[in-house]
Design an enzyme around this catalytic site. Structure first.
Site, PDB file in Angstrom:
ATOM      1  N   LYS A 249     -66.879  38.011 -29.700  1.00 29.71           N
ATOM      2  CA  LYS A 249     -66.770  39.246 -30.470  1.00 29.71           C
ATOM      3  C   LYS A 249     -65.404  39.292 -31.156  1.00 29.71           C
ATOM      4  O   LYS A 249     -64.409  38.823 -30.599  1.00 29.71           O
ATOM      5  CB  LYS A 249     -66.950  40.420 -29.494  1.00 29.71           C
ATOM      6  CG  LYS A 249     -66.893  41.812 -30.100  1.00 29.71           C
ATOM      7  CD  LYS A 249     -67.156  42.819 -28.990  1.00 29.71           C
ATOM      8  CE  LYS A 249     -67.145  44.254 -29.481  1.00 29.71           C
ATOM      9  NZ  LYS A 249     -67.513  45.208 -28.392  1.00 29.71           N
TER      10      LYS A 249
ATOM     11  N   SER B 201     -71.081  48.049 -29.454  1.00 28.96           N
ATOM     12  CA  SER B 201     -70.376  47.479 -30.588  1.00 28.96           C
ATOM     13  C   SER B 201     -70.396  45.945 -30.589  1.00 28.96           C
ATOM     14  O   SER B 201     -69.877  45.321 -31.511  1.00 28.96           O
ATOM     15  CB  SER B 201     -68.914  47.949 -30.584  1.00 28.96           C
ATOM     16  OG  SER B 201     -68.261  47.554 -29.370  1.00 28.96           O
TER      17      SER B 201
ATOM     18  N   SER C  21     -71.266  48.788 -24.507  1.00 23.60           N
ATOM     19  CA  SER C  21     -71.449  47.822 -25.582  1.00 23.60           C
ATOM     20  C   SER C  21     -71.931  46.453 -25.139  1.00 23.60           C
ATOM     21  O   SER C  21     -72.107  45.561 -25.969  1.00 23.60           O
ATOM     22  CB  SER C  21     -70.153  47.683 -26.382  1.00 23.60           C
ATOM     23  OG  SER C  21     -69.850  48.908 -27.017  1.00 23.60           O
TER      24      SER C  21
END
Length: 414
Positions: free
Chosen positions: A32, A109, A133
């Site tokens: 990420k 996210s 997330s």
């Protein structure tokens, strides 16, 4: 790599070979865009942030640990701006596809990481879990995912959002690999004498689902009872703890816990990034801008009230989660919303998401989501929580429960 899912950030072929030998040799993973990769800017999902940062001098510690175990980095994945949403729709870079539920959001996210793993572009991926997330994209995209015990895994080289809630997390398509990554990152294996033996079911957690959702998960609850014995049904917020005056109407049950989480996490976010946001005034998507504006208004009195009630909740949860106990609740209140859902509907949906993710967030307990059910052809996850520090036992139990006892084969071309 050809990015058929819109899962990776633009800006270069961010690949790094792993060690010649190790337990993860032959597996490819992505990170990420909150994790440092040497030589690249960590962009945080926002162009104004990225343009003001220099390339990282070193890999994040967890990235280096996975490389040392033989895994190969094959890119950085899109995150919601400032890791501040549960939808997966980035205003600047678009919405990664949900391969398991086409036309629906991937969840955020850690949206790009979930999309890439679900689509078979790589074997596993690092995300993060502050407010859900890992667990929400895992449920929406049909993946295994772990939010570990808070601070069990170092966050050095990872951009912060709200430090007392932030955790490193990861996705995989099978429980065997999820467990193996956990063993590498925690440098240990499960204690066979501490495996789960008692099952709790969160009544107020399943109240968040409609009847069709409960019916989809019921066979898996029955399987858990066959493995662990008859479940004890518990209520996580029987006293309706909530932040006094936060909303016009009292927040009952788990929605009250969501309010505690939003106030405490929101203040930490603003303490961490507020001065920069006020100075730079970065361009943000409307939903993220609205969220940041609200965080600025959180009062000291609200924070103090929420902190006191968080302590009460954590004492109750610690008493429930005795050693060798797992608590079962849905990973999400339903399947992924459609990608063209109205913004107001997604905002309202967020409170229901946080009602299910807040217990682990407030307590720092580990929680695993397992892709066990489907509804209308879309994934619906089931979660297990356990006491702080019991991450490896939770991972090992999930592997055996989900039939991952035989070593899985890598699907990666790397």
């Amino acid at each position: 790599m050809f990015d058929s899912l819109g899962a990776f950030v633009p800006g270069g072929n961010m690949t790094f070979e792993g060690a010649d030998k190790g337990p993860l040799k032959g597996f490819g993973f992505a990170v990420k865009d909150i994790y440092d990769l040497k030589g690249y800017v960590t962009g945080y999902g926002n162009p104004d942030w990225q343009s003001r940062r220099r390339p990282s001098k070193e890999h994040a510690v967890v990235v280096q640990k996975l490389l040392d175990a033989g895994a190969m980095v094959i890119g950085k994945t899109i995150t919601d701006e400032f890791a501040s949403s549960l939808d997966g729709q980035n205003f600047h870079y678009g919405t990664p596809a949900n391969p398991e539920a086409p036309g629906r959001i991937p969840g955020g996210s850690s949206s790009g990481s979930a999309s890439a793993v679900a689509g078979g572009l790589l074997d596993f991926a690092l995300g993060s879990d502050t407010g859900g997330s890992i667990r929400i994209p895992g449920s929406y995209c049909g993946l295994f995912g772990l939010r570990p015990t808070h601070d069990r895994i170092t966050k050095e080289g990872v951009l912060p959002l709200a430090d007392s809630f932030d955790t490193v997390g990861w996705f995989a398509r099978d429980a065997w690999l999820l467990n193996l990554v956990g063993e590498v990152l925690m440098e240990a294996k499960a204690n066979t004498d501490a495996m789960p033996e008692k099952l709790l079911i969160a009544v107020d957690g399943f109240d968040a689902l409609d009847e069709r959702g409960r019916q989809a998960l019921r066979p898996h609850l029955e399987r858990l009872e066959q493995r662990l014995g008859k479940a004890e049904y518990v209520t996580l917020n029987p006293d309706n703890l909530e932040v006094t005056g936060l909303t016009e109407n009292p927040q009952q049950g788990l929605l009250g816990l969501a309010g505690l989480f939003q106030v405490l996490q929101g203040r930490e976010v603003w303490d961490t990034h507020g001065a920069w946001i006020d100075r730079v005034k970065p361009k943000m998507g409307p939903d993220i801008q609205q969220r940041m504006d609200w965080r600025k208004t959180i009062s000291d009195e609200q924070v103090a009230d929420a902190a006191e009630k968080r302590e009460l909740f954590n004492k109750r949860l610690a008493a429930l989660l005795s050693p060798k106990t797992v608590l079962c609740l849905p990973s999400a209140p339903g399947i992924a919303p459609r990608i063209n859902e109205e913004a107001e509907a997604l905002t309202a949906h967020r409170s229901h998401l946080l009602s299910l993710t807040s217990p682990a967030g407030l307590s720092g307990c580990p929680q695993i989501t397992m892709p066990l059910a489907t509804l209308d052809g879309c994934p619906l996850g089931l979660s297990l929580m356990s006491a702080r520090g019991s991450d490896l036992e939770l991972l090992s139990f999930a592997e055996k429960f989900c039939g991952g006892e035989e070593e899985a084969q890598s699907l990666s071309p790397f």
